[in-house]
Design a protein around this motif. Structure first.
Motif, PDB file in Angstrom:
ATOM      1  N   ILE A 186       0.850  -1.317  -0.450  1.00 37.82           N
ATOM      2  CA  ILE A 186       0.073  -0.081   0.280  1.00 37.82           C
ATOM      3  C   ILE A 186       1.381   0.799   0.229  1.00 37.82           C
ATOM      4  N   PRO A 187       0.534   1.959  -0.841  1.00 40.60           N
ATOM      5  CA  PRO A 187       1.588   3.287  -1.086  1.00 40.60           C
ATOM      6  C   PRO A 187       1.270   4.538   0.513  1.00 40.60           C
ATOM      7  N   SER A 188       2.421   4.281   0.595  1.00 40.44           N
ATOM      8  CA  SER A 188       2.722   5.497   1.986  1.00 40.44           C
ATOM      9  C   SER A 188       3.151   4.552   3.395  1.00 40.44           C
ATOM     10  N   VAL A 189       2.406   3.558   3.252  1.00 39.57           N
ATOM     11  CA  VAL A 189       2.535   2.406   4.340  1.00 39.57           C
ATOM     12  C   VAL A 189       3.341   1.407   4.627  1.00 39.57           C
ATOM     13  N   GLU A 190       5.110   1.350   5.843  1.00 34.57           N
ATOM     14  CA  GLU A 190       5.638   0.307   5.475  1.00 34.57           C
ATOM     15  C   GLU A 190       5.684  -0.375   6.891  1.00 34.57           C
TER      16      GLU A 190
ATOM     17  N   THR B  72       8.176  -3.063   9.147  1.00 30.53           N
ATOM     18  CA  THR B  72       9.198  -3.347   9.048  1.00 30.53           C
ATOM     19  C   THR B  72       9.625  -4.919   9.108  1.00 30.53           C
ATOM     20  N   THR B  73       9.992  -5.178   9.238  1.00 33.55           N
ATOM     21  CA  THR B  73      10.433  -7.174  10.136  1.00 33.55           C
ATOM     22  C   THR B  73      10.230  -7.228  11.560  1.00 33.55           C
ATOM     23  N   ASP B  74      10.055  -6.506  11.940  1.00 32.93           N
ATOM     24  CA  ASP B  74       9.512  -6.753  13.392  1.00 32.93           C
ATOM     25  C   ASP B  74       7.194  -6.847  13.799  1.00 32.93           C
ATOM     26  N   GLY B  75       6.633  -6.416  12.445  1.00 30.76           N
ATOM     27  CA  GLY B  75       5.636  -5.835  12.461  1.00 30.76           C
ATOM     28  C   GLY B  75       5.189  -4.701  12.465  1.00 30.76           C
ATOM     29  N   GLU B  76       5.752  -3.773  12.612  1.00 30.91           N
ATOM     30  CA  GLU B  76       5.417  -2.365  12.870  1.00 30.91           C
ATOM     31  C   GLU B  76       5.079  -1.753  11.590  1.00 30.91           C
ATOM     32  N   ILE B  77       4.161  -1.220  12.100  1.00 33.62           N
ATOM     33  CA  ILE B  77       3.298  -0.217  11.041  1.00 33.62           C
ATOM     34  C   ILE B  77       3.664   0.866  11.008  1.00 33.62           C
ATOM     35  N   SER B  78       4.279   1.652  10.012  1.00 29.71           N
ATOM     36  CA  SER B  78       4.296   3.530   9.924  1.00 29.71           C
ATOM     37  C   SER B  78       3.373   4.215   8.926  1.00 29.71           C
ATOM     38  N   LEU B  79       3.070   5.214   9.025  1.00 26.30           N
ATOM     39  CA  LEU B  79       2.090   5.548   7.346  1.00 26.30           C
ATOM     40  C   LEU B  79       2.486   6.945   7.613  1.00 26.30           C
ATOM     41  N   ARG B  80       2.934   7.283   6.177  1.00 30.13           N
ATOM     42  CA  ARG B  80       3.948   8.551   6.050  1.00 30.13           C
ATOM     43  C   ARG B  80       5.079   8.853   6.661  1.00 30.13           C
ATOM     44  N   GLY B  81       5.953   7.441   7.256  1.00 35.02           N
ATOM     45  CA  GLY B  81       7.169   7.797   7.648  1.00 35.02           C
ATOM     46  C   GLY B  81       6.885   8.082   9.751  1.00 35.02           C
ATOM     47  N   ASN B  82       5.557   7.755  10.061  1.00 37.11           N
ATOM     48  CA  ASN B  82       5.408   7.782  10.909  1.00 37.11           C
ATOM     49  C   ASN B  82       4.818   6.359  11.513  1.00 37.11           C
ATOM     50  N   SER B  83       5.210   6.514  12.766  1.00 33.14           N
ATOM     51  CA  SER B  83       4.327   5.112  13.575  1.00 33.14           C
ATOM     52  C   SER B  83       3.341   4.886  14.148  1.00 33.14           C
ATOM     53  N   SER B  84       2.723   6.569  14.587  1.00 32.94           N
ATOM     54  CA  SER B  84       1.725   7.017  15.139  1.00 32.94           C
ATOM     55  C   SER B  84       0.532   6.521  14.421  1.00 32.94           C
ATOM     56  N   VAL B  85       0.297   5.408  14.540  1.00 38.39           N
ATOM     57  CA  VAL B  85      -1.292   5.203  13.333  1.00 38.39           C
ATOM     58  C   VAL B  85      -1.824   3.764  14.173  1.00 38.39           C
ATOM     59  N   GLU B  86      -3.513   4.459  13.835  1.00 38.73           N
ATOM     60  CA  GLU B  86      -4.305   2.959  14.133  1.00 38.73           C
ATOM     61  C   GLU B  86      -4.395   1.864  13.151  1.00 38.73           C
ATOM     62  N   VAL B  87      -4.887   0.817  13.488  1.00 37.05           N
ATOM     63  CA  VAL B  87      -4.989   0.102  12.466  1.00 37.05           C
ATOM     64  C   VAL B  87      -6.188  -0.580  13.152  1.00 37.05           C
ATOM     65  N   TRP B  88      -7.248  -0.799  11.917  1.00 35.51           N
ATOM     66  CA  TRP B  88      -8.492  -0.905  12.474  1.00 35.51           C
ATOM     67  C   TRP B  88      -9.425  -2.248  11.291  1.00 35.51           C
ATOM     68  N   ILE B  89      -9.957  -3.147  12.077  1.00 37.62           N
ATOM     69  CA  ILE B  89     -10.292  -4.290  11.123  1.00 37.62           C
ATOM     70  C   ILE B  89     -12.242  -3.768  11.153  1.00 37.62           C
ATOM     71  N   ASN B  90     -12.576  -3.638  10.298  1.00 40.92           N
ATOM     72  CA  ASN B  90     -14.186  -3.624   9.644  1.00 40.92           C
ATOM     73  C   ASN B  90     -14.893  -2.012  10.779  1.00 40.92           C
ATOM     74  N   GLY B  91     -13.583  -0.963  10.643  1.00 36.13           N
ATOM     75  CA  GLY B  91     -13.902  -0.152  11.069  1.00 36.13           C
ATOM     76  C   GLY B  91     -13.998   0.314  12.815  1.00 36.13           C
ATOM     77  N   LYS B  92     -13.609  -0.951  13.588  1.00 34.15           N
ATOM     78  CA  LYS B  92     -13.324  -0.923  14.498  1.00 34.15           C
ATOM     79  C   LYS B  92     -11.949  -1.908  15.146  1.00 34.15           C
ATOM     80  N   SER B  93     -11.055  -1.224  16.358  1.00 28.15           N
ATOM     81  CA  SER B  93      -9.763  -1.536  16.818  1.00 28.15           C
ATOM     82  C   SER B  93     -10.025  -2.913  16.777  1.00 28.15           C
ATOM     83  N   SER B  94     -11.454  -3.535  17.172  1.00 30.83           N
ATOM     84  CA  SER B  94     -11.712  -5.066  17.095  1.00 30.83           C
ATOM     85  C   SER B  94      -9.847  -5.905  17.657  1.00 30.83           C
ATOM     86  N   GLY B  95     -10.028  -5.547  19.681  1.00 37.48           N
ATOM     87  CA  GLY B  95      -9.118  -5.845  20.300  1.00 37.48           C
ATOM     88  C   GLY B  95      -7.233  -6.412  19.327  1.00 37.48           C
ATOM     89  N   LEU B  96      -7.745  -5.215  18.375  1.00 35.71           N
ATOM     90  CA  LEU B  96      -6.051  -4.836  18.069  1.00 35.71           C
ATOM     91  C   LEU B  96      -5.339  -3.772  18.967  1.00 35.71           C
TER      92      LEU B  96
END
Length: 844
Positions: free
Chosen positions: A152-156, A158-182
Motif C-alpha cells: 500500500i503506498p505510503s505504508v511501511e 518492518t521485519t518486526d511487524g511495526e506499521i508506519s504511515l508517511r514515515g510515522n508509526s503513530s497509526v491506528e489499524v482497524w478491522i471493519n471500522g473498529k479496533s477489534s481488539g488490536l
C-alpha cells in the motif's frame, strides 16, 4: 408604479427559477453494491453542449440543477469502469428526475478481437481517503494482511511487524471500522495470521473527522473483510504454497436473500520465514575520547507459525427499516522461532584495530500459542426508506490470550584464558487482554444541504501480563535443559506481572452543510479517559500509576468544487498518540544481550494539530491527487538509548520519554493512468520534512542528550498492471525509500521489487497466481544511532519469498439482489424520492 415593476420582475425571476429542472441519483459498483465517490457526472443537451455537471459526493449521490425544458443525456464516468449513459427529458409536468441507482460495471473490453481479462482499478482516490481493492494485489496472493500492507503506498511494515504511515508509526489499524481488539502488543501477530484472501479492501484515512477516534497522529488504516451480498450463494476455495515450505488453505461462502444475509470463511496458514540481523556497537568514555571497546553480533532467524482463522455472521432484515446483525471471528494458532546469534566483545588497540577478548554464542528458542475471540452485535433502524435518517447501535467483545516462552542458552568463551561457561534461562510469558467496545451513532440528512451526526463511543481494556525467569549456570559444555529440570532456579530479578487498565468515553457531534459548490463539515469530540497500571515484582511489591485526562478534539473540513471534474479540500483536526501498555512497564527486558529495553510509567500522550490541503482532478483515463500536510506535535514520545553496565559489561539501554517537540510537513502526489486499455499505472511520490528539537534529560542518574535535527526524506512507489490475452495479468511493484532521520540517528535508504502473475480459467471459475516478493533481496532495514559515548550500526532482513496460489470460485457469479433499493439503474424518475449527501463512514 416602480413598486409594481419590481414585484413583477421578482415574480418573473422566481417563476424562471421554479421552471428549472433537476436530475439526481446515486452511483453504485455493480459487483458489490458499494457507493462510488467522486464519479464524474456530465449532462449535455440535444445540441451536444454541456448543460451541467459535477461529481458524486461521499454517499455516491449527485444533484445537477438549472436544467431548462428539453432533452438531455446523462453520462457517468469513472476510470476503471464502463461509462453509464441515461437519456431523459425535462418537461413542465416532470422537472425532477431521479435515478434510484445507476450501476457501473468493471471495464472489460475487446482488444483487437482478442478477449482479455478485465481488472478492477486497484486504487480509488478520494479527497478524504484512498481505498485499495486488494484482490488485485498479485504480490500478496497467498500471503497475510501484513504482506498486503507492504504494497500500500505510503505504508511501511518492518521485519518486526511495526506499521508506519508517511514515515510515522503513530497509526491506528482497524478491522471493519473498529479496533477489534488490536493493540500495539498483539497487532503484528494478528495481522500475520489473517489471510490476504479474506480482505476486500483497505482504506487509508490520514486525517479523520471528529466522528472517529483521534488516536494515531498519522491517521487510520481500516481493513475491510469480505462480505459479499450477491443474491443466492457464492463462495471460493483457495490453496497455496511458497518456497520457504509454508502453505495455506481456506474457503468462504456467502448467502443473501430478502430476509437474511449470511457469510462464513475459514482458513489455515502455515508460516515459515528466514532472516538475519547484525549489530555493531562501539563505546567510549566521553564524547571527546576515542572508542575504547566494542560489541559485534551476527544472527540467523528461523521463524515458524501456523493457525486457524475463521469468521461468520448473520444479518436479519427484521423489516424494511430494521436490521439485526451478529458476527464473530476467532484465531487459534502457534508460533516458534530458533535463532542463533554470535557476539564478540573486545577493545580497540592504539592503531584502532579490534582486539577480541570474549565471545558469546546465544541460541534462542521461542514458542507459544495464541487465541483470539471477537463477537459483535449490532442493530440499525432507518427512520425513512432511503436510510438518510437512521440510528446504529453496536457492542463488541474481544479477548486475546498469548501463552509463550523463550529459552536462552548462552555459551561464553574467554579468548584470553580459553575457559568456557554457560547459562541457561527459561522465561515463560503470558499475555491476557480483554476489550469491550460500544457505540451509538445517530445520523439525519435533514435536506440535501444539511446533515447532522452525533454519538457515543466507549472502549474498555484490561491487560494482565505475567512473566518469570528460571536459570542455571555452569562451566564446561553448553547444555539445553528441559523447563522441568530440577536444576533450574527462579530468578527473582526477572519476575514481573504487569496489569494495565484503560477506560475511554467519548461524545461527538458533526454537521455537514453545503453552500453551492462549497461543502463544510465541522465537528467536535470530547474524550475522557483514565489509565491504571501496576508493575508487580517477585516479592509482590507494586509500583502503581494512575492518571486521567479530558481533552477536546475539533475538526473542520472545507470542500470546494472548482470544476465538474476537480475539487479542493482543506482539513484541520486535532489528534493524539497514547502510550500503549508495554511502554508504561518499568520492567527491564534482557532478551537481547546487546540492548536492554524497559518502559516508562510517567509517559504522557503526545498531541498533534493536523492540517492538510488536498486537490483531486479526474480525466477520462487519468486521475491526479495532490495532498499536502503540516503537523506540529508536542510532548513527543521517543525511544532514547544510552550506555550502561549490565553484569559488569557495557550494554545499551533503551526506554521511552516525552522529550521534545516536532514538526512534520510533506506532500503526496498520486497519478493513476490507463493506457491502451491494457496498462494501469499508479505512481506515488511522498516527500516529507521532519524536525525534532534537541533535548537533554536525566535517566537513572545519567544525562542523556539528543541533538536537534531536521531531515528531508522521500519515497516513491510504482505499480504497473498489464492485461494480456488469454486471461493473463501481470503486475510489478517497485518502491524506494530514501535515507531518513530517526531518534539519535538515521535509517539507510532501501528499495525493493515485487512481481506477480495471474491466469484465470473457465470464465474466472479458476485462478492461478504466482508472485515473487523482494526479487533482489533488498528489503532490508539498516539503522545508525549515536550518542556522546556510543555508536551503533544495526541491520535486519528477511529472505525473499515465492508464492503459488490456486482459487476456485463457485455459485452465483453475477446476479444481484433485487429487493429493497436494488433497482437495475434504469430506474424511474421518481419525484417523491429525496436526495441525501454529506458525511463519510466506515461501512462494512
Amino acid at each position: 408604479m416602480n413598486r409594481l415593476f419590481l414585484v413583477s420582475a421578482l415574480l418573473v425571476c422566481s417563476l424562471g427559477m421554479w421552471a428549472q429542472g433537476v436530475v439526481r441519483g446515486k452511483v453504485l459498483d455493480k459487483q458489490n453494491d458499494e457507493v462510488l465517490q467522486f464519479v464524474t457526472v456530465r449532462v449535455t443537451g440535444a445540441d451536444g453542449k454541456l448543460a451541467g455537471g459535477g461529481m458524486t459526493d461521499v454517499k455516491g449521490q449527485f444533484n445537477i440543477q438549472g436544467l431548462k425544458d428539453g432533452a438531455y443525456t446523462l453520462e457517468i464516468t469513472l476510470m476503471g469502469y464502463k461509462s453509464a449513459v441515461r437519456r431523459f427529458q425535462v418537461t413542465p409536468e416532470k422537472r425532477n428526475i431521479h435515478y434510484n441507482a445507476i450501476y457501473l460495471s468493471e471495464d472489460q473490453k475487446m482488444l483487437k478481437e482478442v478477449q482479455v481479462t478485465g481488472q478492477r482499478s486497484q486504487m480509488k482516490l478520494e479527497v478524504d481517503r484512498k481505498t485499495f481493492t486488494v484482490d488485485e494485489v498479485l504480490a500478496a496472493a497467498g500471503g497475510s494482511v501484513s504482506d498486503l500492507l507492504e504494497n500500500i503506498p505510503s505504508v511501511e511494515v518492518t521485519t518486526d511487524g511495526e506499521i508506519s504511515l508517511r514515515g510515522n508509526s503513530s497509526v491506528e489499524v482497524w478491522i471493519n471500522g473498529k479496533s477489534s481488539g488490536l493493540t500495539s502488543d498483539n497487532r503484528a501477530e494478528i495481522l500475520q495470521q489473517i489471510p490476504a484472501e479474506s480482505i476486500e479492501r483497505i482504506e487509508v484515512i490520514d486525517n479523520p473527522s471528529a466522528k472517529y477516534s483521534p488516536e494515531g497522529t498519522a491517521g487510520i488504516i481500516n481493513i475491510i473483510l469480505k462480505r459479499d451480498r450477491r443474491a443466492g450463494y457464492y463462495g471460493s476455495i483457495q490453496t497455496g504454497v511458497n518456497n520457504q515450505k509454508g502453505w495455506n488453505v481456506g474457503g468462504n461462502i456467502n448467502y443473501s436473500s430478502k430476509w437474511v444475509d449470511a457469510y462464513a470463511n475459514i482458513g489455515y496458514r502455515k508460516r515459515k520465514g528466514d532472516g538475519g540481523n547484525m549489530s555493531d556497537q562501539r563505546y567510549r568514555a566521553s564524547a571527546s575520547s576515542p572508542f575504547s571497546s566494542y560489541q559485534f553480533s551476527e544472527g540467523e532467524n528461523n521463524n515458524n507459525g501456523g493457525g486457524l482463522f475463521a469468521r461468520a455472521g448473520l444479518t436479519f432484515h427484521l423489516s424494511d427499516n430494521d436490521d439485526l446483525s451478529l458476527g464473530g471471528m476467532t484465531m487459534q494458532g502457534n508460533h516458534s522461532n530458533d535463532n542463533l546469534t554470535t557476539y564478540e566483545y573486545g577493545t580497540f588497540g592504539a592503531d584502532g584495530s579490534k582486539v577480541a577478548d570474549r565471545k558469546l554464542r546465544r541460541q534462542t528458542w521461542g514458542d507459544g500459542d495464541h487465541h483470539m475471540y471477537n463477537v459483535e452485535l449490532s442493530y440499525t433502524h432507518k427512520f425513512n426508506e432511503s436510510g438518510t435518517h437512521k440510528l446504529d447501535a453496536m457492542v463488541e467483545f474481544n479477548k486475546w490470550n498469548g501463552d509463550g516462552s523463550n529459552e536462552y542458552l548462552n555459551d561464553t568463551t574467554s579468548l584470553l584464558t580459553s575457559l568456557s561457561s554457560y547459562s541457561y534461562q527459561y522465561r515463560p510469558m503470558d499475555m491476557n487482554n480483554r476489550h469491550w467496545e460500544g457505540r451509538l451513532d445517530y445520523e439525519n440528512q435533514i435536506n440535501e444541504n444539511f446533515k447532522i451526526e452525533a454519538g457515543y463511543e466507549g472502549r474498555f481494556s484490561h491487560e494482565n501480563t505475567p512473566q518469570s525467569s528460571f536459570e542455571y549456570a555452569s562451566v564446561g559444555q553448553a547444555e539445553r535443559l528441559s523447563p522441568a529440570d530440577g536444576r533450574l532456579q527462579e530468578d527473582p530479578f526477572f519476575y514481573n506481572r504487569f496489569i494495565y487498565d484503560s477506560d475511554i468515553h467519548a461524545l461527538y457531534a458533526t454537521t455537514n452543510m453545503k453552500f453551492g459548490k462549497l461543502g463544510v463539515m465541522a465537528g467536535l469530540r470530547g474524550e475522557y479517559w483514565k489509565v491504571d497500571t501496576k508493575s508487580i515484582d517477585y516479592y509482590q511489591t507494586e509500583t502503581p500509576f494512575k492518571k486521567d485526562y479530558f481533552q477536546l478534539f475539533p475538526s473542520l473540513f472545507l470542500n470546494y468544487e472548482l470544476t465538474p471534474t476537480s475539487q479542493i479540500q482543506l482539513n484541520v483536526t486535532r489528534r493524539l498518540r497514547r502510550p500503549w501498555g508495554g511502554q508504561l512497564n518499568s520492567f527491564k527486558n534482557t532478551r537481547d544481550a546487546s540492548m536492554i529495553e524497559f518502559g516508562n510509567p510517567e509517559l504522557t500522550p503526545e498531541f498533534t494539530n493536523a492540517f492538510s490541503l488536498n486537490y483531486l482532478k479526474t480525466w477520462a483515463a487519468h486521475t491526479l491527487s495532490v495532498g499536502t500536510y503540516y503537523r506540529p506535535t508536542t510532548d513527543v514520545m521517543q525511544r532514547i538509548r544510552y550506555q550502561g553496565l549490565y553484569e559488569g559489561q557495557n550494554v545499551m539501554y533503551m526506554t521511552n520519554l516525552n522529550v521534545a517537540k516536532s514538526q512534520s510537513a510533506g506532500a503526496e502526489v498520486i497519478l493513476k493512468d490507463k493506457f491502451f486499455r491494457i496498462l494501469d499505472l499508479t505512481t506515488t511520490l511522498n516527500a516529507y520534512y521532519y524536525k525534532l528539537d534537541g533535548f537533554s534529560t536525566v535517566v537513572e542518574g545519567q544525562t542523556v542528550t539528543g541533538e536537534g535535527n531536521e531531515n528531508f526524506a522521500w519515497d516513491a512507489r510504482v505499480l504497473a498492471s498489464v492485461i494480456l490475452p488469454y486471461s493473463i495479468s501481470v503486475q510489478a511493484t517497485g518502491n524506494y525509500r530514501s535515507r531518513s532521520v530517526i531518534t539519535q540517528g538515521h535509517r539507510k535508504a532501501n528499495g525493493s521489487l515485487d512481481l506477480g502473475l495471474r491466469k484465470t480459467f473457465l470464465n474466472k471459475t479458476f485462478a492461478l497466481a504466482l508472485n515473487w516478493r523482494d526479487v533482489f533481496n533488498t528489503r532490508q532495514f539498516e539503522n545508525y544511532t549515536e550518542g556522546p559515548t556510543f555508536w551503533r550500526h544495526q541491520k535486519n532482513w528477511r529472505d525473499p519469498r515465492i508464492n503459488l496460489q490456486l482459487t476456485w470460485n463457485f455459485g452465483n457469479m453475477t446476479r444481484k439482489k433485487t429487493d429493497r433499493d436494488r433497482e437495475d439503474g434504469q430506474g424511474g424518475n421518481d419525484e417523491e424520492n429525496t436526495f441525501g449527501g454529506g458525511g463519510g463512514g466506515f461501512d462494512e
